[in-house]
Design a protein around this motif. Structure first.
Motif, PDB file in Angstrom:
ATOM      1  N   GLU A   2       0.784  -1.118   0.041  1.00  0.00           N
ATOM      2  CA  GLU A   2      -0.079   0.002   0.014  1.00  0.00           C
ATOM      3  C   GLU A   2       0.860   1.167  -0.148  1.00  0.00           C
ATOM      4  OE1 GLU A   2      -2.334  -0.344   3.372  1.00  0.00           O
ATOM      5  OE2 GLU A   2      -3.900  -1.852   2.660  1.00  0.00           O
ATOM      6  N   LYS A  26      -7.036   6.618  11.112  1.00  0.00           N
ATOM      7  CA  LYS A  26      -6.993   5.698   9.993  1.00  0.00           C
ATOM      8  C   LYS A  26      -6.321   6.622   8.922  1.00  0.00           C
ATOM      9  CE  LYS A  26     -11.310   3.424  10.440  1.00  0.00           C
ATOM     10  NZ  LYS A  26     -13.068   3.230   9.993  1.00  0.00           N
ATOM     11  N   CYS A  30      -5.225   3.819   2.393  1.00  0.00           N
ATOM     12  CA  CYS A  30      -4.728   2.538   3.035  1.00  0.00           C
ATOM     13  C   CYS A  30      -5.585   2.018   4.002  1.00  0.00           C
ATOM     14  CB  CYS A  30      -3.165   2.652   3.102  1.00  0.00           C
ATOM     15  SG  CYS A  30      -2.668   3.536   4.588  1.00  0.00           S
ATOM     16  N   ARG A  31      -5.025   0.906   4.392  1.00  0.00           N
ATOM     17  CA  ARG A  31      -5.692   0.172   5.551  1.00  0.00           C
ATOM     18  C   ARG A  31      -4.882   0.451   6.896  1.00  0.00           C
ATOM     19  NH1 ARG A  31      -6.803  -5.647   3.483  1.00  0.00           N
ATOM     20  NH2 ARG A  31      -4.921  -5.287   2.426  1.00  0.00           N
ATOM     21  N   GLN A  33      -3.040   2.243  10.314  1.00  0.00           N
ATOM     22  CA  GLN A  33      -3.432   3.112  11.402  1.00  0.00           C
ATOM     23  C   GLN A  33      -2.217   3.622  11.645  1.00  0.00           C
ATOM     24  OE1 GLN A  33      -6.298   1.559  13.833  1.00  0.00           O
ATOM     25  NE2 GLN A  33      -7.874   1.226  12.329  1.00  0.00           N
TER      26      GLN A  33
END
Length: 238
Positions: A2, A26, A30-31, A33
């Motif tokens: 990512e 967040k 992208c996922r 954190q």
């Protein structure tokens, strides 16, 4: 893989979770954190992160660190260096971040190391008479014990060598002074002898200068007693 934002990049994210030590944000696109620690939430001290943010809030953050640990990438974020209303960078040169990192560094214990004095004041205290400090810095009470600096081994050797040099110079000076005194005495003795010899020669010259006629006249002149005897012989007898 990512696409992650670059280091020191500023972006707006959503609060995913709030804990006792900070809040997870967040990262858009992208996922992943990132964690905003409670020390980076505000310039003021924060005890409870829940008093600053709630889940679902959108905040401006700055990516201040990337750390890979146990095959996991940890992202560190900061809210206090970004204006929450406009998203402006309040620390463009990252000075505040450097100061925070210095505060986190562990303190080194230097108590086991020996403290050495690099220089000593070449002064004598008027209060106690010791060397190395001024009278205003002296802690000795009148009539109390006196303290002085302990000389090191090198200083003692240097002092001993200096004393030996002084003794040698003093002996050489004394010998030179004695020689000078002896020379002066000899000169005086020579001048006296020369003056006496000159006086004797002058007296002999004066005696020789007198004419021989005067000497013979003096010797030929009859004495008064002889004249009286001659007068008595000339008188006739009755």
């Amino acid at each position: 893989m990512e696409a992650l934002p670059e280091l020191y990049a500023i972006f707006q994210g959503e609060v995913a979770a709030v804990t006792e030590y900070g809040a997870f944000i967040k990262i858009p696109g992208c996922r992943k954190q990132g964690l905003v620690h409670r020390t980076h939430m505000s310039s003021c001290h924060v005890d409870k992160p829940s008093e600053i943010v709630d889940v679902g809030d959108k905040v401006w953050v700055k990516l201040i660190g990337k750390e890979k640990k146990d095959d996991k990438l940890k992202l560190s974020l900061s809210m206090k260096v970004v204006h929450q209303g406009t998203g402006k960078d309040l620390d463009p040169n990252n000075v505040a971040l450097d100061q925070d990192e210095r505060k986190k560094r562990t303190f080194r214990d230097y108590t086991s190391q020996k403290i050495t004095l690099e220089a000593v004041l070449n002064t004598v205290c008027k209060k106690c008479g010791c060397r190395g400090h001024f009278a205003k810095e002296c802690f000795v009470q009148p009539g109390g014990t006196k303290y002085s600096l302990i000389p090191e081994e090198e200083d003692e050797e240097v002092a001993a060598a200096a004393c030996e040099r002084e003794k040698k110079t003093n002996v050489a000076d004394d010998s030179s002074k004695k020689k000078k005194k002896e020379k002066k005495k000899r000169k005086k003795h020579r001048t006296k002898q020369s003056s006496e010899s000159s006086s004797d020669s002058s007296a002999s010259d004066s005696d020789e200068a007198q004419p021989p006629a005067k000497r013979s006249r003096r010797s030929e002149q009859p004495s008064k007693a002889q004249k009286k005897k001659k007068k008595h012989k000339k008188q006739p007898r009755d």
